[in-house]
Design a protein around this motif. Structure first.
Motif, PDB file in Angstrom:
ATOM      1  N   SER A 372     -14.946   0.892 -13.038  1.00 63.17           N
ATOM      2  CA  SER A 372     -13.112  -0.195 -13.192  1.00 63.17           C
ATOM      3  C   SER A 372     -12.474   0.449 -13.286  1.00 63.17           C
ATOM      4  O   SER A 372     -10.805   0.175 -13.261  1.00 63.17           O
ATOM      5  CB  SER A 372     -13.126  -1.382 -15.164  1.00 63.17           C
ATOM      6  N   LEU A 375     -10.380   0.031 -16.713  1.00 60.66           N
ATOM      7  CA  LEU A 375      -9.076  -0.898 -17.028  1.00 60.66           C
ATOM      8  C   LEU A 375     -10.238  -2.739 -16.889  1.00 60.66           C
ATOM      9  O   LEU A 375     -10.596  -2.511 -15.939  1.00 60.66           O
ATOM     10  CB  LEU A 375      -7.885  -0.930 -15.870  1.00 60.66           C
ATOM     11  N   ARG A 376      -9.956  -3.360 -18.085  1.00 62.50           N
ATOM     12  CA  ARG A 376     -10.550  -4.612 -18.468  1.00 62.50           C
ATOM     13  C   ARG A 376      -9.707  -5.658 -17.439  1.00 62.50           C
ATOM     14  O   ARG A 376      -8.722  -5.090 -17.642  1.00 62.50           O
ATOM     15  CB  ARG A 376     -11.459  -4.711 -19.640  1.00 62.50           C
ATOM     16  N   GLU A 378      -9.557  -8.596 -18.867  1.00 64.81           N
ATOM     17  CA  GLU A 378      -8.579  -8.545 -19.653  1.00 64.81           C
ATOM     18  C   GLU A 378      -7.078  -8.191 -19.830  1.00 64.81           C
ATOM     19  O   GLU A 378      -5.590  -8.170 -20.574  1.00 64.81           O
ATOM     20  CB  GLU A 378      -9.110  -8.504 -21.278  1.00 64.81           C
ATOM     21  N   ASP A 379      -6.730  -6.986 -19.156  1.00 67.32           N
ATOM     22  CA  ASP A 379      -5.862  -5.953 -18.760  1.00 67.32           C
ATOM     23  C   ASP A 379      -5.270  -5.583 -17.771  1.00 67.32           C
ATOM     24  O   ASP A 379      -4.581  -4.965 -17.728  1.00 67.32           O
ATOM     25  CB  ASP A 379      -6.703  -4.957 -19.564  1.00 67.32           C
ATOM     26  N   GLY A 380      -5.892  -6.584 -16.792  1.00 68.62           N
ATOM     27  CA  GLY A 380      -5.758  -6.694 -15.334  1.00 68.62           C
ATOM     28  C   GLY A 380      -6.515  -5.576 -14.824  1.00 68.62           C
ATOM     29  O   GLY A 380      -5.922  -5.487 -13.525  1.00 68.62           O
ATOM     30  N   GLY A 381      -7.796  -5.769 -15.321  1.00 66.66           N
ATOM     31  CA  GLY A 381      -9.093  -4.669 -14.517  1.00 66.66           C
ATOM     32  C   GLY A 381      -9.649  -5.635 -13.728  1.00 66.66           C
ATOM     33  O   GLY A 381      -9.991  -6.614 -13.356  1.00 66.66           O
ATOM     34  N   PRO A 518      -5.551  -9.417  -9.763  1.00 64.42           N
ATOM     35  CA  PRO A 518      -4.908  -8.172 -10.233  1.00 64.42           C
ATOM     36  C   PRO A 518      -4.317  -6.632  -9.747  1.00 64.42           C
ATOM     37  O   PRO A 518      -3.793  -6.752  -9.760  1.00 64.42           O
ATOM     38  CB  PRO A 518      -4.841  -7.896 -11.401  1.00 64.42           C
ATOM     39  N   THR A 522      -0.969  -4.925  -8.790  1.00 61.58           N
ATOM     40  CA  THR A 522      -0.497  -4.347  -8.616  1.00 61.58           C
ATOM     41  C   THR A 522      -0.051  -2.298  -7.918  1.00 61.58           C
ATOM     42  O   THR A 522       0.969  -2.377  -7.501  1.00 61.58           O
ATOM     43  CB  THR A 522      -1.373  -2.844  -9.582  1.00 61.58           C
TER      44      THR A 522
END
Length: 779
Positions: A372, A375-376, A378-381, A518, A522
């Motif tokens: 990842s 970045l998980r 829940e954070d857009g990852g 997501p 980005t």
């Protein structure tokens, strides 16, 4: 078969003096007499020499009627070693026929009235993620006896313990015989243990035990000197000594080889066959930096202890007929389609060699791996270990055998059609790896060779050029490419978005789309900074800031501008699918403004100009100017609400490309040149503008087919196939590029796998019976 196909076949087979056609050899594929010499002399770019791989395998034949009357190495070579063997087989009595992943080599022995057909079978099977991972191949020898009396025939398979690398002489290597019986089937052979400190492996030559046949072996012999003893051993009675013990480890500077022979009787005017296999068991691999250890995909089924070679051989010899059934079933609809020319059928399947031969690695995802980038979701990852990657592993292949970077993304954009249509789970796995690397940042400053400036190795929020160098640590350190700072390239981010929606369209994998969404947002945010004037259209920066990395482009351009509009269009579509209304409205506004700017700045009434710089060459005709439309059509878009380019302008542009880049270049016989001036001469402003890029041509042909220009598309692609496979002698090493004078660049390259985009376009023709979901990407 059309006239061009029959003429080409006649040329490649012109030195074949026999009338024998071999046993079970199909009519479709690529065929060449072993004595053929190519008339066109090709030269590497800048005249660099291209080395040939070391020959590590030889097959010898003995024919007996009471006593041995004929024994021959089935090779045209006359090497400086093994001079006690009978070399110099006459290639005018043999031909090779390829229909990947199978091939046939036919040897006629006129003095013995015998014809041998060696059928090579590799388990490269679409939608099969188990057997396609196995490091094995099978060689089935069909022996036809045209005499009125029976013959005893022996075939001997020899193999050096090594790969032609200097470590073959490092010492400590040893061989041992083996026998394995399982499920009432037995195989016997020799294991060749290659005990290098890094990436040790075991090779295995084996044969299937059958009634009336005898398997014998020589565990070890030196491949240097005359090697007369082994030759005489076979000559005496068609059998080898078959010692039971293992060989001692080699001394430093010493090499060792092994031999395996199968003897059988062939009745008068009849046929028999013998079956060999080759397996190579290297379960654990490290790359150049040796920081990580990876397990190859097949270890999921055969373990990672390095003792799997006998079981792999047994499985191959007892299951290859099922592989062939699957291969035949897959290829049959295309081979039986009478509307498709023979050259295309050969190109479509034979270009797939690079999926396996491109320095390919297919490994299990390590338990401690985090793809990842930290970045998980829940954070857009992404998840640290997406279920798809855990189940199907990580896949990487080189940009080319000379350009050694894994999963070079601007090129994979073209080649990815082969994966998404045939092994879609691997295509998605690659996308997960790329998506994870987007959020990564490597601040290490590095010199860019083109401009002499320093920049970070990897910038956060952009798609990498590649996932790393096999001599370093792929997946850990991306961007092995040193020429430009690709964070400023205009095509990489767009190619990610375009592949995301195309892959979703073909697989209907909703979880994949949700995971990628997501990341798409980005990279598009990053890309928007290239729209300096806010007109909805990005601008190039006055240097070669895209896959054509030697061809300068300034301001809005046909290639990157077209990819941008197609990406914006797909963002609208994905937002609609995912019910993201605000995102849809935002990109709909950008699309409407960008379309108007694109037409205003680039359309000249016939085609889209190369760029809008106003330079004297800005109105060159670029063969790849419709790449954005290509991906829209491949993804079921391009009309109504999801139209980025007017159909009449696309067709006009494609007609201009066909008339100028194809027909006005090399008498229309070499595909499409990248850049052509409107007056009908190649654009020679850069080293790349007057080249033909084979993978680009196949993509162009697919675009033509999507737009109803099937005849023009096939004619365009045919020029590349004829040049590479029939005139310049580059079969199974299709280059990235060549020019009209026969100078080529980068043999064995990834991009030509884009020929599978042509098949997708053909599948989607009106009134064409559509292939099943499985055929176009669903498992």
């Amino acid at each position: 078969m059309d006239l061009n196909d029959s003429t080409s076949l006649a040329e490649l087979m012109s030195r074949y003096v026999s009338t024998e056609t071999g046993f079970g050899v199909p009519k479709d594929g690529w065929r060449i007499c072993l004595a053929h010499e190519f008339k066109e002399k090709r030269k590497p770019f800048q005249a660099k020499d291209v080395s040939l791989a070391n020959m590590i395998e030889h097959v010898s034949l003995g024919v007996r009627g009471g006593q041995t009357v004929y024994q021959q190495v089935l090779s045209m070579e006359r090497p400086p070693t093994l001079q006690g063997w009978n070399w110099g087989y006459c290639g005018e009595y043999a031909f090779y026929h390829a229909l990947y992943p199978r091939a046939w080599t036919v040897y006629h022995l006129p003095g013995q009235n015998v014809t041998l057909t060696c059928r090579q079978v590799s388990p490269v099977i679409p939608h099969d993620y188990k057997d396609s991972s196995l490091p094995v191949a099978v060689f089935v020898w069909d022996i036809e006896n045209k005499n009125d009396y029976a013959l005893d025939v022996s075939i001997m398979f020899t193999m050096v313990n090594g790969s032609g690398h200097k470590d073959d002489k490092s010492g400590g290597h040893w061989n041992e015989p083996f026998h394995l019986e399982k499920d009432e089937e037995s195989v016997s052979g020799v294991l060749l243990h290659h005990q290098t400190p890094v990436n040790p492996y075991t090779m295995c030559i084996a044969a299937r035990e059958k009634s009336g046949q005898e398997i014998s072996h020589q565990t070890a012999f030196s491949p240097k000197g005359t090697c007369s003893a082994l030759w005489s051993d076979l000559l005496t009675d068609g059998r080898l000594d078959s010692p039971k013990d293992s060989s001692p480890p080699t001394q430093k500077g010493e090499e060792v080889a092994a031999a395996l022979a199968v003897s059988c009787s062939v009745p008068a005017n009849s046929h028999n066959n013998v079956e060999f296999s080759l397996a190579w068991d290297m379960p654990k691999i490290t790359f150049g930096s040796r920081e990580r250890i990876y397990l190859r995909r097949y270890t999921r089924y055969y373990g990672s202890k390095g003792d799997a070679a006998p079981s792999l051989s047994h499985y191959a010899l007892t299951h290859y007929s099922k592989w062939e059934e699957s291969i035949i079933e897959w290829q049959r609809p295309i081979l039986q389609d009478g509307t498709l020319p023979a050259w295309y059928k050969s190109a479509l399947f034979n270009e797939l060699y690079f999926v396996v031969d491109g320095g390919t690695v297919w490994v299990e995802l390590p338990e401690d791996a985090d793809i990842s980038g930290g970045l998980r979701p829940e954070d857009g990852g992404l998840p640290a270990q997406p279920e798809l990657v855990k189940e199907y592993g990580r896949f990487a292949y080189l940009e080319g055998q000379e350009y050694r970077m894994y999963n070079t993304y601007d090129v994979h954009f073209y080649a990815s059609f082969a994966l998404i249509m045939l092994w879609p789970k691997l295509a998605l796995s690659v996308q997960y790896d790329i998506a994870g690397s987007v959020v990564q940042h490597d601040p290490t400053e590095r010199l860019n060779l083109m401009n002499g400036r320093y920049s970070p190795v990897k910038t956060r929020g952009v798609v990498p050029h590649d996932i790393g160098d096999p001599d370093d640590e792929p997946w850990v350190r991306a961007n092995a490419y040193l020429i430009h700072d690709t964070a400023d390239w205009k095509d990489l981010n767009l190619k990610f978005v375009l592949q995301v929606y195309r892959d979703y369209y073909l697989t209907q994998d909703e979880q994949y789309l949700k995971d990628m969404w997501p990341i798409c947002q980005t990279v598009m945010e990053t890309e928007l900074k290239f729209d300096k004037d806010g007109d909805g259209l990005i601008e190039n920066s006055g240097y070669a800031d895209q896959t054509y990395d030697g061809w300068k482009v300034t301001g809005p351009s046909a290639y990157c501008g077209g990819l941008w509009l197609a990406s914006v269009c797909m963002m609208c579509k994905m937002a609609h699918v995912l019910n993201c209304d605000s995102v849809y409205e935002r990109y709909r506004d950008i699309l409407d403004r960008g379309k108007a700017a694109f037409d205003k700045l680039l359309w000249n009434g016939k085609y889209y100009n190369y760029d809008s710089s106003g330079r004297s060459l800005s109105n060159s005709v670029m063969s790849d100017q419709c790449a954005g439309q290509w991906f829209l059509r491949a993804s079921g878009l391009g009309d109504n609400d999801y139209q980025a380019f007017p159909k009449e302008k696309i067709c006009s542009a494609l007609k201009s490309v066909f008339d100028l880049n194809v027909l006005s270049f090399a008498d229309g016989q070499m595909g499409a040149v990248n850049g052509m001036r409107p007056e009908g001469v190649p654009d020679r402003s850069s080293v790349q503008s007057d080249e033909v890029w084979v993978g680009v041509v196949y993509g162009l042909a697919a675009t033509m087919i999507h737009e109803g220009m099937t005849e023009e598309g096939m004619r365009t692609a045919e020029g590349c196939y004829r040049a590479v496979w029939e005139r310049m002698g580059m079969a199974f090493q299709t280059p990235e590029a060549y020019c009209e004078k026969g100078i080529y660049r980068s043999l064995a390259y990834m991009r030509p796998l884009s020929i599978w985009a042509m098949q997708l376009a053909l599948n989607n023709r009106p009134n064409h019976s559509k292939t099943t979901d499985k055929d176009v990407g669903q498992d």
